[in-house]
Design a protein around this motif. Structure first.
Motif, short mmCIF file in Angstrom:
data_model
loop_
_atom_site.label_atom_id
_atom_site.label_comp_id
_atom_site.label_asym_id
_atom_site.label_seq_id
_atom_site.Cartn_x
_atom_site.Cartn_y
_atom_site.Cartn_z
N ALA A 216 -5.13 12.68 -25.26
CA ALA A 216 -3.67 12.56 -25.37
C ALA A 216 -3.08 11.78 -24.21
N TYR B 172 1.91 14.59 -35.17
CA TYR B 172 3.02 15.07 -34.34
C TYR B 172 3.62 16.33 -34.94
N GLN B 173 3.96 17.31 -34.09
CA GLN B 173 4.58 18.53 -34.58
C GLN B 173 5.45 19.15 -33.49
N ASN C 287 1.94 16.52 -25.09
CA ASN C 287 1.81 17.57 -26.09
C ASN C 287 1.91 17.01 -27.50
N ASP C 288 1.83 17.89 -28.49
CA ASP C 288 1.83 17.44 -29.89
C ASP C 288 3.17 16.87 -30.33
#
Length: 488
Positions: A205, A250-251, A266-267
């Motif tokens: 990431a 992505y969430q 992060n996501d």
């Protein structure tokens, strides 16, 4: 500042599946042909281009130009030129405008060198995984991003698309393009980038969130089609959907994790500036955070407004308020909160100052923003119940009930307010007010009281003030630049 962006080995230097990282020194101002001969040269030049994100505009002036000029924050601090931003009295000689202009065009100049030089590099390492085309895609994205900052701040600006080959003013001084022409170029650059960039570069990431990806391009395209004067909400919806359905996955995450300093990359993050400390640290938090966090005793900048605090409280939005604002007793006078000292709020989406060397960062794009932009597009297209569904996704993650808005007009106001609370201190508010054609109504309707004289502040907001003036220093250099309406 020398950038040391981490570059994935398989992309930069190896024919194998290397998962380690290397630091490359940037080429930012190469002037000779032999400076661009190898894959390493190309990667170094790209790192130099990404380094533009560590200039003052991207550290915190973008917040001054979008949050401080709006109803979200006061100037705080002691800088007369930032007071001008707060009170909407900025003039062409404000040096922060010239600094922003110069820094953004320096970023564009670095990219233009890459776009000219990299296609001619014959190093076979650039053929691995189509790396040469990726580099060009990243460069086109960066140019588009810088021009987007320029056009939404100043309106039409000169389009400089090739490296300067001489110092002759006849070549370097260009007239302003129209804002439509600038937006058209931004879209052209992004469409080129979209076909050349991956959804992700690897499983790491810290690489995927640091560099331009399809997700970042789609996010910027959505914003561009929403922000330009002849906005196209069908296109906005198309590109928002491309983000929400991206293979990158992505969430939405816990809102507190977005800003606690321990969960970057992060996501929810689509792209963020990779402050890692040391030479690559963020000094911005030291300017904003209170004495208990920063260790300082002087008045801090970007003070949350009475109106912003009331907006959080009116929604009982405890989670986002506490993530965004910290109250603390201080000894100095704040003209809106406490004469002679008292309880004052501080901008708190950065949590650690670390002696001017913070690793806290800004998100360039994150999913919460894009979901609310999708809601805006759906509502504008007459699909208000679907807009409510998207809006409620963002509200639910901070434990707020679903929206009560049912009509198109009510939904637009609900989305506007939600974006204000979701994205405070993230450089979005002024763009939103302009896009909704509400800057004059909102700013002239504020009831902000200057406690030094107990008088209501009159912002005298006009349509002309939606754009900043073209910097006078640049106009003195380039006689072809016209001034924005309303400024001398």
């Amino acid at each position: 500042m020398q950038a040391r962006y981490i570059v994935l080995c398989v992309l930069a230097l190896s024919l194998g599946a290397c998962s380690k990282f290397v630091d490359l020194s940037p080429i930012s101002d190469a002037t000779t042909e032999n400076a661009y001969q190898s894959a390493s040269d190309a990667e170094a030049a790209l790192i130099g281009a990404y380094d533009a994100f560590q200039q003052e505009y991207y550290v915190w002036d973008n917040i001054n130009f979008t949050d401080v000029v709006s109803d979200n924050y006061y100037a705080g601090g002691d800088n007369p030129e930032i007071f001008q931003m707060d009170l909407l009295t900025y003039t062409p000689v404000n040096s922060r405008l010239f600094n922003a202009w110069s820094q953004l065009y320096t970023g564009i100049a670095r990219v233009n060198i890459i776009l000219e030089k990299v296609p001619g590099i014959t190093d076979p390492k650039l053929d691995v995984n189509n790396r040469k085309e990726q580099i060009l895609g990243e460069a086109f994205f960066l140019r588009a991003y810088h021009y987007y900052q320029l056009v939404k701040t100043f309106g039409g600006v000169p389009l400089v698309l090739e490296p300067a080959t001489s110092s002759d003013p006849g070549e370097t001084n260009k007239p302003r393009a129209t804002d439509a022409e600038v937006y058209a170029q931004i879209i052209k650059d992004l469409e080129f980038a979209l076909t050349r960039l991956p959804d992700t570069y690897s499983d790491d990431a810290s690489v995927n969130k640091a560099r331009a990806t399809k997700g970042a391009v789609n996010a910027l395209l959505a914003k561009v089609y929403a922000q330009k004067s002849d906005r196209d909400y069908n296109k906005v919806l198309e590109y928002c959907n491309a983000v929400t359905s991206s293979p990158a996955g992505y969430q939405l995450i816990n809102y507190n994790f977005l800003f606690d300093g321990n969960h970057y990359n992060n996501d929810e993050s689509i792209m963020e500036i990779q402050y890692t400390g040391g030479a690559e640290a963020n000094y911005g938090p030291q300017l904003l955070l209170p004495p208990s966090v920063s260790g300082d005793t002087w008045r801090k900048f970007v003070t949350p407004s009475q109106d912003l605090v009331k907006a959080f409280d009116s929604e009982k939005d405890v989670i986002r308020k506490n993530a965004s604002i910290l109250f603390e007793n201080v000894s100095w006078t704040d003209e809106y909160w406490a004469i002679g000292g008292g309880s004052v709020p501080f901008a708190y989406k950065w949590k650690s100052a670390n002696g001017w060397a913070s690793t806290n960062r800004q998100y360039l794009f994150r999913l919460g923003d894009i979901i609310l932009l999708k809601a805006e597009a759906l509502n504008a297209l007459g699909r208000t119940p679907e807009a409510a569904t998207e809006l409620n996704k963002v509200r639910a993650r901070v434990n707020l009930p679903g929206t009560t808005a049912t009509t198109k007009d009510a939904m637009q106001l609900a989305i506007e307010k939600e974006r204000r609370l979701e994205l405070a201190q993230e450089g979005q508010r002024w763009d939103d007010l302009r896009r909704y054609n509400r800057a004059e109504t909102v700013m002239n309707g504020l009831n902000e009281i200057d406690l030094r004289n107990n008088q209501r502040v009159d912002y005298k907001m006009t349509k002309e003030k939606e754009l900043m003036p073209i910097p006078q220093q640049e106009r003195d250099r380039n006689k072809q630049l016209s001034q924005n309406q309303g400024y001398n």
